[in-house]
Write a protein that holds these residues in place. Sequence first.
Motif, PDB file in Angstrom:
ATOM      1  N   TYR A 141       3.311  10.496  -7.117  1.00  0.00           N
ATOM      2  CA  TYR A 141       4.079  10.970  -8.273  1.00  0.00           C
ATOM      3  C   TYR A 141       3.231  11.089  -9.523  1.00  0.00           C
ATOM      4  O   TYR A 141       3.737  11.235 -10.618  1.00  0.00           O
ATOM      5  CB  TYR A 141       5.275  10.056  -8.529  1.00  0.00           C
ATOM      6  CG  TYR A 141       6.389  10.325  -7.566  1.00  0.00           C
ATOM      7  CD1 TYR A 141       7.197  11.474  -7.723  1.00  0.00           C
ATOM      8  CD2 TYR A 141       6.644   9.477  -6.510  1.00  0.00           C
ATOM      9  CE1 TYR A 141       8.206  11.733  -6.818  1.00  0.00           C
ATOM     10  CE2 TYR A 141       7.655   9.736  -5.606  1.00  0.00           C
ATOM     11  CZ  TYR A 141       8.439  10.865  -5.765  1.00  0.00           C
ATOM     12  OH  TYR A 141       9.443  11.141  -4.873  1.00  0.00           O
ATOM     13  N   GLY A 142       1.932  10.921  -9.367  1.00  0.00           N
ATOM     14  CA  GLY A 142       1.034  11.165 -10.470  1.00  0.00           C
ATOM     15  C   GLY A 142       0.731   9.969 -11.330  1.00  0.00           C
ATOM     16  O   GLY A 142       0.160  10.098 -12.405  1.00  0.00           O
ATOM     17  N   VAL A 143       1.098   8.825 -10.926  1.00  0.00           N
ATOM     18  CA  VAL A 143       0.724   7.648 -11.700  1.00  0.00           C
ATOM     19  C   VAL A 143      -0.766   7.402 -11.512  1.00  0.00           C
ATOM     20  O   VAL A 143      -1.274   7.472 -10.399  1.00  0.00           O
ATOM     21  CB  VAL A 143       1.516   6.410 -11.250  1.00  0.00           C
ATOM     22  CG1 VAL A 143       1.118   5.181 -12.063  1.00  0.00           C
ATOM     23  CG2 VAL A 143       3.003   6.683 -11.355  1.00  0.00           C
ATOM     24  N   VAL A 144      -1.426   7.142 -12.619  1.00  0.00           N
ATOM     25  CA  VAL A 144      -2.870   6.910 -12.549  1.00  0.00           C
ATOM     26  C   VAL A 144      -3.114   5.612 -11.780  1.00  0.00           C
ATOM     27  O   VAL A 144      -2.354   4.647 -11.930  1.00  0.00           O
ATOM     28  CB  VAL A 144      -3.475   6.776 -13.966  1.00  0.00           C
ATOM     29  CG1 VAL A 144      -4.988   6.966 -13.905  1.00  0.00           C
ATOM     30  CG2 VAL A 144      -2.820   7.741 -14.911  1.00  0.00           C
ATOM     31  N   ALA A 145      -4.151   5.633 -10.980  1.00  0.00           N
ATOM     32  CA  ALA A 145      -4.426   4.487 -10.106  1.00  0.00           C
ATOM     33  C   ALA A 145      -4.445   3.152 -10.856  1.00  0.00           C
ATOM     34  O   ALA A 145      -3.885   2.158 -10.395  1.00  0.00           O
ATOM     35  CB  ALA A 145      -5.749   4.693  -9.373  1.00  0.00           C
ATOM     36  N   ASP A 146      -5.080   3.093 -12.087  1.00  0.00           N
ATOM     37  CA  ASP A 146      -5.147   1.831 -12.831  1.00  0.00           C
ATOM     38  C   ASP A 146      -3.754   1.304 -13.188  1.00  0.00           C
ATOM     39  O   ASP A 146      -3.565   0.115 -13.388  1.00  0.00           O
ATOM     40  CB  ASP A 146      -5.890   2.008 -14.175  1.00  0.00           C
ATOM     41  CG  ASP A 146      -7.159   2.788 -14.012  1.00  0.00           C
ATOM     42  OD1 ASP A 146      -7.420   3.223 -12.866  1.00  0.00           O
ATOM     43  OD2 ASP A 146      -7.874   2.947 -15.003  1.00  0.00           O
ATOM     44  N   ARG A 147      -2.807   2.196 -13.361  1.00  0.00           N
ATOM     45  CA  ARG A 147      -1.489   1.789 -13.845  1.00  0.00           C
ATOM     46  C   ARG A 147      -0.545   1.381 -12.714  1.00  0.00           C
ATOM     47  O   ARG A 147       0.538   0.868 -12.980  1.00  0.00           O
ATOM     48  CB  ARG A 147      -0.857   2.945 -14.651  1.00  0.00           C
ATOM     49  CG  ARG A 147      -1.715   3.490 -15.773  1.00  0.00           C
ATOM     50  CD  ARG A 147      -1.312   2.879 -17.060  1.00  0.00           C
ATOM     51  NE  ARG A 147       0.142   2.673 -17.043  1.00  0.00           N
ATOM     52  CZ  ARG A 147       0.820   2.182 -18.041  1.00  0.00           C
ATOM     53  NH1 ARG A 147       0.184   1.833 -19.138  1.00  0.00           N
ATOM     54  NH2 ARG A 147       2.117   2.010 -17.972  1.00  0.00           N
ATOM     55  N   VAL A 148      -0.967   1.702 -11.509  1.00  0.00           N
ATOM     56  CA  VAL A 148      -0.082   1.435 -10.370  1.00  0.00           C
ATOM     57  C   VAL A 148       0.302  -0.050 -10.286  1.00  0.00           C
ATOM     58  O   VAL A 148       1.467  -0.401 -10.136  1.00  0.00           O
ATOM     59  CB  VAL A 148      -0.753   1.890  -9.059  1.00  0.00           C
ATOM     60  CG1 VAL A 148       0.000   1.350  -7.838  1.00  0.00           C
ATOM     61  CG2 VAL A 148      -0.797   3.394  -9.007  1.00  0.00           C
ATOM     62  N   GLU A 183       1.170   6.945  -6.633  1.00  0.00           N
ATOM     63  CA  GLU A 183       0.057   7.858  -6.882  1.00  0.00           C
ATOM     64  C   GLU A 183       0.488   9.295  -6.638  1.00  0.00           C
ATOM     65  O   GLU A 183       0.153  10.208  -7.397  1.00  0.00           O
ATOM     66  CB  GLU A 183      -1.146   7.488  -5.994  1.00  0.00           C
ATOM     67  CG  GLU A 183      -1.912   6.283  -6.529  1.00  0.00           C
ATOM     68  CD  GLU A 183      -2.863   5.689  -5.497  1.00  0.00           C
ATOM     69  OE1 GLU A 183      -3.146   6.339  -4.473  1.00  0.00           O
ATOM     70  OE2 GLU A 183      -3.317   4.546  -5.732  1.00  0.00           O
ATOM     71  N   GLU A 224       2.086   1.852  -3.446  1.00  0.00           N
ATOM     72  CA  GLU A 224       1.016   2.377  -4.289  1.00  0.00           C
ATOM     73  C   GLU A 224       0.820   3.874  -4.042  1.00  0.00           C
ATOM     74  O   GLU A 224       0.711   4.676  -4.972  1.00  0.00           O
ATOM     75  CB  GLU A 224      -0.296   1.626  -4.011  1.00  0.00           C
ATOM     76  CG  GLU A 224      -0.317   0.213  -4.581  1.00  0.00           C
ATOM     77  CD  GLU A 224      -1.552  -0.573  -4.145  1.00  0.00           C
ATOM     78  OE1 GLU A 224      -1.667  -1.737  -4.551  1.00  0.00           O
ATOM     79  OE2 GLU A 224      -2.381  -0.008  -3.391  1.00  0.00           O
ATOM     80  N   ARG A 225       0.766   4.205  -2.745  1.00  0.00           N
ATOM     81  CA  ARG A 225       0.554   5.609  -2.386  1.00  0.00           C
ATOM     82  C   ARG A 225       1.671   6.482  -2.950  1.00  0.00           C
ATOM     83  O   ARG A 225       1.431   7.559  -3.494  1.00  0.00           O
ATOM     84  CB  ARG A 225       0.526   5.768  -0.859  1.00  0.00           C
ATOM     85  CG  ARG A 225      -0.645   5.085  -0.199  1.00  0.00           C
ATOM     86  CD  ARG A 225      -1.885   5.907  -0.211  1.00  0.00           C
ATOM     87  NE  ARG A 225      -1.679   7.199   0.428  1.00  0.00           N
ATOM     88  CZ  ARG A 225      -2.571   8.189   0.444  1.00  0.00           C
ATOM     89  NH1 ARG A 225      -3.735   8.015  -0.176  1.00  0.00           N
ATOM     90  NH2 ARG A 225      -2.327   9.330   1.032  1.00  0.00           N
ATOM     91  N   ARG A 259       0.836  -1.205   0.000  1.00  0.00           N
ATOM     92  CA  ARG A 259       0.000   0.000   0.000  1.00  0.00           C
ATOM     93  C   ARG A 259       0.869   1.252   0.000  1.00  0.00           C
ATOM     94  O   ARG A 259       0.577   2.238  -0.683  1.00  0.00           O
ATOM     95  CB  ARG A 259      -0.915  -0.027   1.236  1.00  0.00           C
ATOM     96  CG  ARG A 259      -1.966   1.080   1.267  1.00  0.00           C
ATOM     97  CD  ARG A 259      -2.997   0.905   0.144  1.00  0.00           C
ATOM     98  NE  ARG A 259      -3.709   2.165  -0.097  1.00  0.00           N
ATOM     99  CZ  ARG A 259      -3.930   2.725  -1.286  1.00  0.00           C
ATOM    100  NH1 ARG A 259      -3.491   2.129  -2.388  1.00  0.00           N
ATOM    101  NH2 ARG A 259      -4.596   3.855  -1.402  1.00  0.00           N
TER     102      ARG A 259
END
Lengths: 387, 313
Positions: free
Chosen positions: A149-156, A147, A143-144, A140
């Motif tokens: 750094y601006g990575v789109v949630a689907d791409r994480v 996110e 992931e946070r 987690r």
Amino acid sequence: MRNALTIAGVELRLFLRDRSNLFFVFVFPLLLVLMIGLQFGEGATTGRVAVSGGDSALATGIVRELETDDVRVSRPAWDDALELLARGRLDVAVRVDDAAATAHDDGGPVRLEMVRGSAANAQVVEQDVRSAVDVLRARRGQERALEAYGVVADRVDDALSQAARATSVPVLEVRYVDELSKEFEGLGQFDLGASGQLLLFVFLACLTGSATLIQARRLGVVARVLAGPVSAGQLVAGEMVGRWAIGVFQGGYIMLASSVLFGVGWGSLWLSLLVLVIFSLVAAGTAILLGTLLGTEGAASGAGVGLGLVLAALGGCMVPLEIFPDTMRAISRITPHAWAYEAFADIQRRDGDFLDVLPQLGVLAAMALALAALGGWALRRSLARAM
Amino acid sequence: MTDDVLVVDSLVRRFGDLTAVDGVSFRIAPGETYGLLGPNGAGKTTTISMVAGLIAADEGTVTVAGQPMTPRTTGPKRHLGLVPQELAIYPDLTGRENLALFGRLQGLRGAALRGRVEEVLSLIGLADRAKDRSKEYSGGMKRRLNIGIGLLNRPTLLILDEPTVGVDPQSRHAILESVEALSGEGMAVLYTTHYMEEAERLCDRIGIIDSGRLQAEGTRDELVRLIGGVDTIRLGGTGDLAGAADELRRIPGVERVETERRSAVLTVKDAPALVAQVVGTAAAHGVTLADVEISRPDLESVFLHLTGKGLRD
Ligand SMILES: Nc1ncnc2c1ncn2[C@@H]1O[C@H](COP(=O)(O)OP(=O)(O)OP(=O)(O)O)[C@@H](O)[C@H]1O
Ligand SMILES: [Mg+2]
């Protein structure tokens, strides 16, 4: 040789014909395998964990992590979980309440309520749960960070798996909290009890045979055999082979029945059989010695059972050798049981091959030779003296 | 002489300070039945144990069918059938299994073994109980099985050690008859007993053993002759027995006359030859005879004469 086999055949036949033996040979060992399996075996299998609370990423994550660790997971309500725990049906109960679920999603500090049962392996299972939660929290956190750094949630997800493939981060997996648990790694629930009981009962079966030797002498059939064209050496060999066959029979039966009924894994079959064969020879030699030295059947049965139980207890057949204190462990090495136990441990748990168990087999073979020679000599001597 | 089935020469066996067998020698010819007659503890079983090669002799030799017998040799044991004094059977095996086991140890195999087992079963009259465990047999049946095992290998020499001890009269009769039958078929038999009737009935020759020594040996008649003319004639009746006694003493062959009020006992050389004259003489002196009894010496009296004690203690 034929004469020896004929005599051995009678021994085996008389042994199987004795009704009172049947329970002890066929039923009792399996009962003990079952009991010991229930008592000591659990730690070796999966733990039982209840994860309470509504569906959330955290709860399903914990369940998934535990299940990949072969832990049995259930999802009862918290009160039910506590009751199951109290009744010993669970090792650990974890409560994932809404606050914790939200905190997890937000990447904040997560507080989980966890209650541990009293079973011997509950500690180990608790550790399983902790590492499952750690894995989830680390993930987690990653992931946070992505996110942020601006990575789109689907791409994480993709990004993380890519990263995992690219780097070889050392994975520290804490599964067992102490050496003891590690010893039993790779052992099925009933495996431990089975090898101990096998050794106990093979030895006992042979030793109770010492009473039949005394009976045969008292009845005069030994003298009668020797009055025929049968040498004392053939008679001694026959008595020895007879008892040895009883031991191998008893051991073979336990191996077969325990693997069919309880799924006990005996590792390499031929190696396990080799241990059994040599161990039975030790037992046969002891039986002949006992049957020669003791005067009456009662004394022989009593001494046989006593000696059989003491040696088995000392040799780790009742309580696993691994939890013996060091001095006891050292003492245990005078018993053939301990050596055979260790050989079985190598074969069953660590996929040991012939070379791995060669030392134990060597010691057992030496014991077997010494006892067989001593027993044979004593029997011959007593035959010549007191006919 | 060399074709004797058994030659026992100067056997000695000691147990500590006790010399259980002390210089025993005898021979048994083919087909002959030889009896060792002696009381408890005489050394019969010890002698037989050496003959069968179960224990070693301290001195002396045993030769069976021309081969020396020791505990280490197995060759001459093929010629022997041993029926030990104590039952030696497996109680948990059936009669048939007992026979099959010992037959196999005698070297019989396959059809020959099966055939012989059935033969022996009917010989000892156990064919219909062959499937029962021998511990369920009566005492006499166990004894018969015990004997049957000794017959499996058709021995040239059958050794029976007091086979009738503790057996009811009927079984005893059956055992004696079968021994007679076997001997009739040409089997040599060594038979120990402390019943002199059995020795008299069965044995061609008898050795009297006591305290480990063979005291005398021979046919029944030879043994009796050993102790000389000791037939007795006992007269019972009324009249002047004392007066007749003087006249009776003058009859040649009469050695001694003892009288009581209503009887006289004469010790004579040959009772059957003298009895008529004795009765006539007594009658001539006005004695009214109520009964006349002749007794000839038996092995019991021979034994008494040789050892100064009775056969049974
Ligand atoms: N193994 C032994 N150890 C010591 N003494 C023994 C042993 N076997 C026999 N004797 C003794 O030797 C003597 C002869 O015994 P043996 O058994 O030959 O007598 P037996 O004539 O067979 O008597 P029975 O008619 O009672 O069977 C006895 O005094 C006996 O106590
Ligand atoms: Mg005797």
